[in-house]
Design a protein around this motif. Structure first.
Motif, mmCIF file in Angstrom:
data_model
loop_
_atom_site.group_PDB
_atom_site.id
_atom_site.type_symbol
_atom_site.label_atom_id
_atom_site.label_comp_id
_atom_site.label_asym_id
_atom_site.label_seq_id
_atom_site.Cartn_x
_atom_site.Cartn_y
_atom_site.Cartn_z
ATOM 1 N N LEU A 153 -7.883 54.296 26.206
ATOM 2 C CA LEU A 153 -7.238 53.387 27.165
ATOM 3 C C LEU A 153 -5.860 53.869 27.646
ATOM 4 N N PRO A 154 -4.941 54.332 26.742
ATOM 5 C CA PRO A 154 -3.613 54.737 27.235
ATOM 6 C C PRO A 154 -3.640 55.982 28.128
ATOM 7 N N ASN A 155 -4.713 56.789 28.020
ATOM 8 C CA ASN A 155 -4.753 58.062 28.750
ATOM 9 C C ASN A 155 -5.750 58.065 29.903
ATOM 10 N N LEU A 156 -6.358 56.926 30.169
ATOM 11 C CA LEU A 156 -7.494 56.903 31.088
ATOM 12 C C LEU A 156 -7.125 57.330 32.505
ATOM 13 N N CYS A 195 -7.515 57.341 41.828
ATOM 14 C CA CYS A 195 -7.444 55.899 42.135
ATOM 15 C C CYS A 195 -6.025 55.372 41.932
ATOM 16 N N LYS A 196 -5.441 55.718 40.806
ATOM 17 C CA LYS A 196 -4.081 55.247 40.518
ATOM 18 C C LYS A 196 -3.092 55.770 41.546
ATOM 19 N N PHE A 240 -4.943 48.435 36.592
ATOM 20 C CA PHE A 240 -4.978 48.146 35.156
ATOM 21 C C PHE A 240 -6.420 48.219 34.658
ATOM 22 N N VAL A 241 -6.567 48.366 33.338
ATOM 23 C CA VAL A 241 -7.891 48.377 32.736
ATOM 24 C C VAL A 241 -7.812 47.683 31.384
ATOM 25 N N PHE A 274 -6.979 46.008 40.263
ATOM 26 C CA PHE A 274 -5.797 46.497 40.996
ATOM 27 C C PHE A 274 -5.449 45.508 42.105
ATOM 28 N N TYR A 275 -4.233 45.627 42.621
ATOM 29 C CA TYR A 275 -3.803 44.711 43.674
ATOM 30 C C TYR A 275 -3.154 45.479 44.831
#
Length: 485
Positions: free
Chosen positions: A428-431, A456-457, A468-469, A481-482
């Motif tokens: 999760l922290p590195n996705l 995407c980010k 976010f995930v 996402f927003y």
């Protein structure tokens, strides 16, 4: 070797003896002058001369004043009537004594002040010469090890003592030792225990760069008193060494950054060239395989063509991600922002995904009112495609994939939900990091390059939003996402 206290006592005794000797000599000379028939005025001048000589070769005002008092008493004892007594019969001599004393005192004070000024000037000139010699030597260095070697050698020659310079910036402490009168500077690797022992047994100055100690300049303990009395000089020398070492560190960092930039540019150019060259044949392969799929009837042939078609589409998306990556890294990601209907962007993304993955069912939840959001439609469509593609990698056709849209607090939220395998907690922290590939995916899912989510980010951040995930309690994961309205 004399200690500092013994030296001071020896100097004081020598200056006292000199004062007495000069006073005695001036008295003897005055007696000789009187015998030759010269007047008292000449005798007074001789005594003033002795005071001047005393002030010249002694330090401080005390010896000059003492010489002045001794001269007055000697003049009174040997040259005023009654002789060989301190009595004065002629009252006018009192005026002579006062004038003689004041002249002697002022002359002594002026001479002492001039001598002190000269000593201060000479000391500053010596310090300036030492700093200039050190600075000019350090200016010729080319790396931090050269700075340490030159510092040890230069300080040893200037101060006539043994100097050690220990570098901590290396993997193992490296010590440079220079001995007085020896042109060669020895270097050796030492362990940290030996370094600590050396620092305890010597006067050391730390060299700090960016609040980190990278070196130590070590002087013999015998110089401790001299270091304290010349603190400004030693601080200045350490500062020059610090500046030289920091300069070399900055040059090294600049060269590393330049090399890294060149490598990154070369990599991006290579990726862009390869991607552009692959797009045309991949498009042809995809189109040809799709046409063959609709024209063939044999099941085995259809299966082979279907696999060719799926692989070509996967490679095409991979090439598009690589091209997007190079544009983002080079700052060439041009945004064509205009108000787009969210429903159309989502529908186009889902339509493409359904075409590529007909076995997976994707549901959509949209608000009742039509939403218009400032965005680059093609890029947001690519984001949704990547998120849906990621959800498919972690699900089977029996699992649920849901895309939801809703407005909230001046923002429009996009959510891609699935109830498949979910994401490993350590991933999760590195996705969203570039080239990071998660470990938890379906067995038949293709291994990607770890570019989709990072792109995407980047796209969302370019739009001023965030992504976010999180894992769902019931299984699977949700990407959210927003975009600002």
């Amino acid at each position: 070797m004399l200690t500092s206290d013994k030296k001071k006592h020896s100097n004081s005794a020598w200056q006292s003896a000199l004062t007495i000797a000069l006073s005695a000599a001036s008295t003897l000379l005055s007696l000789l002058v009187q015998h030759l028939g010269f007047t008292e005025a000449n005798i007074v001048v001789i005594y003033l001369l002795s005071v001047l000589i005393t002030s010249r070769y002694t330090k401080g005002y005390a010896y000059g004043i003492a010489a002045s008092v001794i001269s007055i008493l000697s003049f009174n004892f040997f040259f005023t009537i009654p002789l060989y007594t301190f009595k004065v019969e002629d009252k006018s001599y009192y005026f002579t004594f006062v004038v003689m004393l004041l002249s002697a005192v002022f002359t002594s004070a002026l001479t002492s002040k001039l001598i002190h000024t000269k000593e201060v000037t000479d000391d500053r000139e010596r310090q300036a010469h030492i700093l200039y010699s050190l600075t000019s030597s350090l200016a010729k260095t080319s790396e931090i090890k050269d700075v340490a070697r030159v510092s040890a050698k230069c300080l040893s020659n200037l101060l006539q003592c043994d100097i050690l310079c220990i570098l901590e910036s290396c993997s193992k402490p490296l010590m440079f030792s220079a001995k007085s009168g020896n042109l060669e500077v020895k270097s050796e690797e030492i362990d940290f225990n030996k370094m600590e022992t050396i620092l305890k047994n010597r006067c050391s100055f730390p060299v700090n760069v960016r609040s980190r100690c990278i070196s130590h300049i070590c002087f013999p303990l015998e110089l401790e008193d001299m270091i304290k009395s010349n603190e400004f000089l030693f601080d200045s020398m350490v500062m020059q060494i610090t500046i030289a070492m920091e300069r070399e560190i900055l040059i090294e960092e600049k060269e590393n950054a330049k090399t890294e930039t060149q490598n990154e540019r070369f990599k991006n150019n290579l990726l862009r060239s390869i991607s552009h060259d692959l797009r045309t044949p991949l498009t042809r392969i995809t189109g040809a395989s799709e046409m063959l799929y609709h024209s063939l009837e044999d099941k085995e042939s259809l299966r082979l063509v279907s696999e060719i078609y799926d692989d070509s589409r996967w490679l095409t998306r991979l090439v598009e991600n690589v091209l997007s990556l190079t544009r983002i890294q080079e700052g060439r990601l041009a945004l064509n922002i205009k108000k787009e209907a969210v429903e159309e962007i989502v529908a186009a993304s889902i339509a493409r995904a359904s075409k590529y993955y007909p076995d997976h069912k994707i549901s959509i939840i949209l608000p009742d009112d039509v939403l218009f959001v400032p965005m680059d439609g093609k890029l947001i469509e690519q984001v949704l495609m990547n998120l849906v593609d990621n959800a498919i990698k972690h699900t089977t056709p029996e699992n649920e994939i849901r895309v939801s849209i809703w407005p909230e607090g001046g923002k429009v939220w996009f959510e891609v939900y699935n109830n498949g395998l979910g994401i490993d907690e350590k991933d999760l922290p590195n996705l969203f990091k570039m080239f990071y590939v998660g470990s938890n995916r379906m067995q038949d899912a293709r291994q990607g390059m770890g570019l989709g989510l990072s792109i995407c980010k980047a796209i969302i951040n370019y739009h001023g939003g965030d992504i976010f995930v999180e894992n769902n309690d019931e299984g699977g994961a949700t990407f959210r996402f927003y975009l600002k309205q």
